[in-house]
Design a protein around this motif. Structure first.
Motif, short mmCIF file in Angstrom:
data_model
loop_
_atom_site.label_atom_id
_atom_site.label_comp_id
_atom_site.label_asym_id
_atom_site.label_seq_id
_atom_site.Cartn_x
_atom_site.Cartn_y
_atom_site.Cartn_z
N GLU A 344 -65.07 55.27 -76.30
CA GLU A 344 -66.27 54.44 -76.42
C GLU A 344 -67.19 54.99 -77.52
O GLU A 344 -67.76 54.23 -78.31
N GLU A 345 -67.31 56.31 -77.58
CA GLU A 345 -68.11 56.94 -78.64
C GLU A 345 -67.54 56.60 -80.02
O GLU A 345 -68.28 56.41 -80.99
N MET A 346 -66.20 56.49 -80.09
CA MET A 346 -65.55 56.17 -81.37
C MET A 346 -65.65 54.68 -81.71
O MET A 346 -65.32 54.30 -82.83
N HIS A 350 -63.53 47.43 -75.17
CA HIS A 350 -62.67 47.24 -74.00
C HIS A 350 -63.51 46.84 -72.81
O HIS A 350 -64.74 47.00 -72.81
N ASP A 351 -62.84 46.35 -71.79
CA ASP A 351 -63.52 46.15 -70.50
C ASP A 351 -62.53 46.45 -69.39
O ASP A 351 -61.32 46.60 -69.62
N ARG A 352 -63.05 46.53 -68.18
CA ARG A 352 -62.22 46.91 -67.03
C ARG A 352 -62.63 46.09 -65.82
O ARG A 352 -63.77 45.66 -65.67
N THR A 353 -61.67 45.91 -64.93
CA THR A 353 -61.92 45.18 -63.69
C THR A 353 -62.58 46.10 -62.67
O THR A 353 -62.64 47.32 -62.87
N PRO A 354 -63.10 45.55 -61.56
CA PRO A 354 -63.53 46.41 -60.46
C PRO A 354 -62.36 47.26 -59.97
O PRO A 354 -61.19 46.91 -60.12
N GLU A 355 -62.68 48.39 -59.35
CA GLU A 355 -61.65 49.31 -58.87
C GLU A 355 -60.94 48.76 -57.63
O GLU A 355 -61.53 48.03 -56.84
N ASP A 367 -57.69 47.49 -63.96
CA ASP A 367 -56.99 46.87 -65.08
C ASP A 367 -57.91 46.96 -66.29
O ASP A 367 -59.09 46.64 -66.21
N LEU A 368 -57.34 47.39 -67.41
CA LEU A 368 -58.14 47.69 -68.60
C LEU A 368 -57.66 46.82 -69.76
O LEU A 368 -56.46 46.78 -70.05
N THR A 369 -58.58 46.12 -70.41
CA THR A 369 -58.24 45.31 -71.58
C THR A 369 -58.83 45.96 -72.83
O THR A 369 -60.04 46.19 -72.90
N VAL A 370 -57.95 46.26 -73.79
CA VAL A 370 -58.33 46.88 -75.06
C VAL A 370 -58.28 45.81 -76.14
O VAL A 370 -57.33 45.02 -76.20
N ARG A 371 -59.28 45.79 -77.01
CA ARG A 371 -59.35 44.82 -78.10
C ARG A 371 -59.36 45.55 -79.45
O ARG A 371 -59.76 46.71 -79.52
N PRO A 372 -58.95 44.87 -80.52
CA PRO A 372 -59.02 45.49 -81.85
C PRO A 372 -60.44 45.98 -82.14
O PRO A 372 -61.41 45.26 -81.89
N SER A 373 -60.53 47.19 -82.64
CA SER A 373 -61.85 47.83 -82.80
C SER A 373 -61.91 48.57 -84.13
O SER A 373 -60.88 49.07 -84.63
N LYS A 374 -63.12 48.68 -84.67
CA LYS A 374 -63.34 49.50 -85.87
C LYS A 374 -63.82 50.87 -85.38
O LYS A 374 -64.96 51.01 -84.92
N LEU A 375 -62.95 51.86 -85.47
CA LEU A 375 -63.24 53.17 -84.89
C LEU A 375 -63.81 54.12 -85.94
O LEU A 375 -63.43 54.08 -87.11
N GLU A 376 -64.70 54.98 -85.48
CA GLU A 376 -65.24 56.07 -86.28
C GLU A 376 -64.81 57.39 -85.66
O GLU A 376 -64.70 57.51 -84.44
N ALA A 377 -64.57 58.40 -86.50
CA ALA A 377 -64.20 59.72 -85.99
C ALA A 377 -65.28 60.25 -85.06
O ALA A 377 -66.47 60.05 -85.30
#
Length: 509
Positions: A344-346, A350-355, A367-377
């Motif tokens: 997240e810092e990078m 993404h988002d996630r469902t309830p546990e 359940d975790l959904t990852v989306r294309p992201s512009k990441l920084e070191a």
């Protein structure tokens, strides 16, 4: 034609030797031949029998060829394909192998649900079969039934299978309650540098276990009257060390306190399993475990190990490096919270469902959904810590993730002697990784990945990292001899293909 065949074999042998970190002389010593003979073999200038190829493969712990079936498995990867859809996380490899070792505590029938069908599990099953344990796959091959004999035949142990798995070390804890004397082959597994069993012995000596090592074997003698008279303080907060201490304490008829214990996912799964066997364990999830052992365990038990957070991290990294939107289901979130906080810092989107609860009734999943992201070191270096820190096995995946982020990332893999070195294999695929010392790598991003043909690194997680980079690279790559990946992942190529990857399995010998 024959010369070309010999040259190809020689190149495979040379690459396997170099990845193991051996010189030609060291390989020659292991084979009982000369350095010049090894040199001729690697140059393709000497005829070589299948038997010799198999001997070389055994010496290097590399499946160059296996007699009795087709040769080693390779992967052909067509890159630059976006992933989509959803994929489930499989059960934990490390939990499954601990539970297989733990089944030796039980005189009754043990059923383990959804066991990972991986090479590491198969090696342990071969060892268990050889000493008289009956195992069979049930429910259409999904679950595993384990029934021990009245007496284990340790003289018949399959030494070759035992040497190919580090997990054999966890036989010490349960066996010390079954036998006064026994022998175990030296532990093998991934090539991650020198790892001593002394932390294990510091714990197990308190239960009367004494080990001498000669001629490739541990010779164990047990003083059955010995018992811990004060808390056991582990000198290393390691996962297998903690598990061995738990396995020894489980059938000690008394209370054992284990301090500086690992609280990692596989340790928690083992604790839950011990509770199903009737062993009370206080402090699960903390660094102090109190085990109320029982002298005899004879119950029919049915247990479901939880999902694998390291495989979940692999799939997250696959989505990140291929710039894909992917839903990863059944993610054990409590063991990935630090990793996700770093991502997240990078800049990860993404988002996630309830546990919800895993089949063991204890582990929390999302359940975790990852989306294309512009990441920084990241601002800080990436480094592992015992749970609840960033998982040691997840560090390599940050090398591939950092390679697609803008800027420089320092990765400090302080635990293992060699693993950081293998991360520089990403340079063959266009990465810009600078090895500062055996434990620190500086990663420069972003990376324009390019296809390559290369030998699989001999360590599990770096091998998967190379595969992920190949999936992101323009063109077609070949990853040779992927046995090490099969040690820890079930049908990984096929499962990645199900969400859009293009990976072909082939053999060429």
């Amino acid at each position: 034609m024959a010369d070309d065949y010999l040259a190809r074999i020689g190149k495979l042998i040379r690459d396997a030797r170099q990845h193991r970190g051996w010189t030609q002389s060291q390989l020659a010593d292991a084979l009982g031949t000369s350095q010049s003979a090894v040199n001729r073999i690697e140059r393709g200038n000497q005829n070589i029998s299948l038997e010799m190829i198999a001997r070389i493969g055994e010496a290097l712990d590399s499946e160059i060829v296996s007699l009795g079936y087709a040769g080693p498995m390779h992967l052909r990867v067509v890159g630059r394909r976006r992933l989509s859809g959803s994929i489930d996380v499989k059960t934990s490899k490390n939990a499954c192998v601990a539970l297989l070792c733990g089944s030796l505590l039980n005189n009754g029938r043990t059923v383990l649900r959804r066991v990972a069908r991986i090479e590491e599990v198969y090696r342990l099953l071969e060892v268990l079969h050889s000493i008289g344990v009956r195992t069979r796959w049930i429910n259409d091959g999904t679950d595993l039934e384990i029934i021990p004999p009245a007496r284990l035949d340790m003289d018949a142990i399959d030494a070759d299978a035992a040497r190919r798995t580090r997990s054999i070390i966890m036989f010490l804890g349960p066996l010390l309650h079954r036998l006064d004397r026994f022998r175990l082959p030296y532990a093998g597994g991934c090539d991650l540098g020198t790892r001593t069993i002394e932390p294990h012995m510091i714990a197990l000596r308190r239960f009367g276990l004494d080990i001498t090592a000669t001629e490739g074997q541990y010779h164990a003698a047990v003083e059955s009257s010995a018992a811990p008279d004060r808390p056991i303080v582990l000198t290393e907060r390691g996962d297998t060390v903690t598990e061995n201490a738990l396995l020894a304490a489980a059938r000690h008829d008394g209370v054992t306190v284990i301090r500086n214990a690992s609280s990692n996912y596989m340790v928690q799964d083992l604790c839950f399993f011990l509770e199903a066997l009737g062993v009370r364990v206080d402090g699960i999830g903390t660094t102090t475990l109190t085990v109320h052992g029982v002298a005899e365990i004879d119950v029919d038990v049915d247990y479901s190990p939880s999902e694998d957070p390291v495989e979940a991290m692999s799939l997250i990294a696959a989505a990140v490096v291929t710039e894909s939107q992917l839903t990863i289901r059944r993610v054990p979130i409590e063991f990935l919270e630090i990793e996700l906080a770093v991502l997240e810092e990078m800049g990860l989107d993404h988002d996630r469902t309830p546990e919800y609860t895993a089949d063991n009734g204890r582990t929390r999943l999302v359940d975790l959904t990852v989306r294309p992201s512009k990441l920084e070191a990241p601002i800080d270096k990436i480094h592992p810590m015992p749970f609840p820190g960033l998982n040691i096995d997840n560090v390599p995946f940050f090398a591939a993730i950092a390679a697609v982020a803008q800027g420089q990332t320092l990765i400090h893999d302080w635990v293992y002697d060699n693993r950081a070195i293998y991360l520089t294999d990403l340079n063959r695929l266009g990465g810009r990784l600078q090895l500062l010392d055996p434990h620190r790598v500086l990663v420069e991003g972003p990376t324009r990945w390019r296809a390559a043909e290369m030998m699989c690194p001999p360590a599990l997680r770096p091998a998967v990292v190379v595969l992920l980079a190949m999936m992101a690279a323009e063109g077609t790559s070949v990853l040779r001899n992927v046995y090490v990946i099969n040690r820890g992942y079930e049908d990984l190529a096929e499962r990645l293909n199900s969400v859009g990857a293009q990976i072909e399995i082939f053999r060429d010998i």
